[in-house]
Design an enzyme around this catalytic site. Structure first.
Site, PDB file in Angstrom:
ATOM      1  N   PHE A   1      35.749  41.907  87.700  1.00  0.00           N
ATOM      2  CA  PHE A   1      34.856  42.146  88.838  1.00  0.00           C
ATOM      3  C   PHE A   1      35.502  42.999  89.913  1.00  0.00           C
ATOM      4  O   PHE A   1      34.810  43.635  90.720  1.00  0.00           O
ATOM      5  CB  PHE A   1      34.394  40.798  89.429  1.00  0.00           C
ATOM      6  CG  PHE A   1      35.391  40.128  90.337  1.00  0.00           C
ATOM      7  CD1 PHE A   1      35.279  40.224  91.719  1.00  0.00           C
ATOM      8  CD2 PHE A   1      36.435  39.375  89.830  1.00  0.00           C
ATOM      9  CE1 PHE A   1      36.176  39.601  92.561  1.00  0.00           C
ATOM     10  CE2 PHE A   1      37.336  38.740  90.658  1.00  0.00           C
ATOM     11  CZ  PHE A   1      37.213  38.848  92.033  1.00  0.00           C
ATOM     12  N   LYS A   2      36.816  43.055  89.915  1.00  0.00           N
ATOM     13  CA  LYS A   2      37.505  43.761  90.983  1.00  0.00           C
ATOM     14  C   LYS A   2      37.366  45.277  90.874  1.00  0.00           C
ATOM     15  O   LYS A   2      37.755  46.004  91.781  1.00  0.00           O
ATOM     16  CB  LYS A   2      38.966  43.318  91.021  1.00  0.00           C
ATOM     17  CG  LYS A   2      39.047  41.836  91.377  1.00  0.00           C
ATOM     18  CD  LYS A   2      40.434  41.276  91.474  1.00  0.00           C
ATOM     19  CE  LYS A   2      40.353  39.792  91.835  1.00  0.00           C
ATOM     20  NZ  LYS A   2      41.655  39.151  91.994  1.00  0.00           N
ATOM     21  N   ASP A   3      36.779  45.750  89.768  1.00  0.00           N
ATOM     22  CA  ASP A   3      36.477  47.178  89.671  1.00  0.00           C
ATOM     23  C   ASP A   3      35.506  47.609  90.771  1.00  0.00           C
ATOM     24  O   ASP A   3      35.576  48.745  91.247  1.00  0.00           O
ATOM     25  CB  ASP A   3      35.878  47.506  88.303  1.00  0.00           C
ATOM     26  CG  ASP A   3      36.921  47.515  87.201  1.00  0.00           C
ATOM     27  OD1 ASP A   3      38.036  48.012  87.441  1.00  0.00           O
ATOM     28  OD2 ASP A   3      36.633  47.005  86.102  1.00  0.00           O
TER      29      ASP A   3
END
Length: 435
Positions: free
Chosen positions: A106-108
């Site tokens: 999700f950190k993309d």
């Protein structure tokens, strides 16, 4: 957009200054002076919008005139170029897949948006931008891929030795170019402390142009609001108006973004902070005593955080009113044994392979439903990373179901490039000063 420090509400800085300075000198965190209410008509008709269109509406409301409209739309189109589907498991249960970006986490969302914002603001001939980041697993890979090849930037990633998965380590240590990795003989909290000390060090700040890519940077938080709005849009298309979000929580940036979305006007019935045994926040909400402790290694390593940085932002959003916060946020904690049982339960019930962080979020939904049997809301639990990142955790019969993405296979042929350091700040400072 103007921002203040959680330690000084009289401070005023621009978005650009907050992005590059990352953290105020008073060691607070930047927060928007104004959190606008989005147009109710936008919320009412949100199912008609695509993810990039939703992202633009939210970002433009917050940033105001910091980035011209056409430039902001182009930036978002480049950064958020992958989907975040809310996969239906049953009539009222959905898993939000946030691992379809390049680093499979999700950190993309935050890392790609932030890197492009920084590249946008950087001017030719300016001093090299040194990005420091501590990671407990997924942040480093997302930041590395987000900044790889970005001109006039250098990224230094600190990660705890032996406490990230093999695939996560490959994503941190096989990039080269403007990305360098440091294997720290300690915990994530030690890595995070080294980064924070660097930002407070006068000599380092005089020598380098330092900024952070951790979720303490406000440009990481803003794009994470996008997928909460987009998920609501997906559920609204299916006739759901009441939604509960269960969020795997470590440094509390992810759920902090959800609560910022809530303050912007997203109608959410309840947020569930789902943690592993690193349960600083669940204990606080249960006892009123906020007591950090050294982090403990678990199967859900990206959540192995004993002193969550973003909790001060969440308290700030609720003006330090714990009772008001508890009306919106419920918290549960789970052990490794329960996590493994959750992985098996999701597979048995839905034939769905969930990473350990995702399994904890699922367990929290089940516990919430047991405690709130009359709540008919749709429940969305966030899947924050691809299951392939945690190969050693799954029983053999579930592991064989995991599809390995091509980008992971390609990593395995690349050599590891990492320096090793202890937890003492002077050693880290000397490393930075050597350039």
């Amino acid at each position: 957009m103007k921002l203040y420090s959680t330690n000084n509400k009289d401070l005023r800085v621009s978005f650009k200054e907050a992005v590059f300075n990352s953290m105020p000198q008073d060691k607070g965190l930047y927060m928007p002076v104004e959190i606008p209410q989005l147009d109710p008509a936008f919320i009412e008709n949100i199912e008609q919008y695509t993810l990039p269109e939703i992202a633009y509406q939210v970002a433009s409301a917050l940033l105001k005139d910091e980035i011209p409209a056409d430039d902001l739309q182009s930036l978002i189109a480049d950064a958020i170029n992958f989907e975040a589907p809310a996969v239906k498991l049953d009539d009222k249960t959905f898993v939000l897949e946030l691992f379809h970006g390049p680093s499979l986490a999700f950190k993309d969302f935050g890392a790609r948006f932030m890197s492009r914002v920084m590249a946008y603001f950087l001017k030719d001939g300016e001093q090299l931008l040194d990005v420091l980041v501590a990671t407990s697993g997924d942040t480093g890979g997302a930041v590395a891929l987000g900044f790889l090849g970005v001109p006039n930037t250098r990224v230094t990633i600190l990660y705890p030795e032996g406490k990230v998965s093999p695939i996560q380590e490959l994503q941190l240590t096989t990039n080269g170019e403007n990305i360098r990795a440091i294997e720290v003989k300690g915990t994530f909290d030690d890595c995070q402390a080294l980064v924070k000390q660097a930002f407070a060090d006068a000599e380092l700040n005089a020598r380098f142009r330092l900024t952070s890519a951790n979720s303490i940077n406000i440009s990481r938080l803003i794009p994470q609001t996008f997928y909460y709005f987009n998920t609501y849009a997906q559920l609204k298309k299916q006739g759901h108006n009441a939604v509960v979000f269960s969020v795997p929580s470590g440094n509390f940036g992810n759920i902090g973004a959800g609560l910022l979305a809530y303050k912007l006007g997203l109608p959410v019935k309840q947020f569930i902070a789902a943690t592993n045994v690193n349960d600083t926040v669940p204990r606080f909400l249960a006892t009123g005593n906020y007591e950090t402790k050294p982090s403990t290694q678990t199967y859900s390593n990206a959540m192995d955080v004993g002193a969550p940085s973003n909790w001060v932002r969440i308290m700030d959003l609720f003006n330090q009113d714990v009772e008001a916060l508890k009306k919106v946020v419920t918290a549960y904690r789970f052990t490794d044994e329960e996590t493994l049982a959750g992985i098996k339960a999701i597979d048995n019930q839905f034939n769905y392979v969930a990473c350990p962080h995702t399994a904890i979020a699922y367990l929290a939904v089940e516990k919430y439903r047991q405690e709130n049997p009359t709540d008919e809301s749709a429940a969305v639990f966030l899947s924050t990373a691809h299951a392939c990142k945690f190969p050693d955790i799954f029983p053999a019969d579930i592991a064989v179901k995991i599809e390995i993405p091509e980008q992971v296979t390609a990593l395995e042929s690349k050599p590891k490039q990492a320096d090793q350091l202890g937890v003492d700040f002077e050693g880290f400072k000397a490393y930075l000063l050597k350039g």
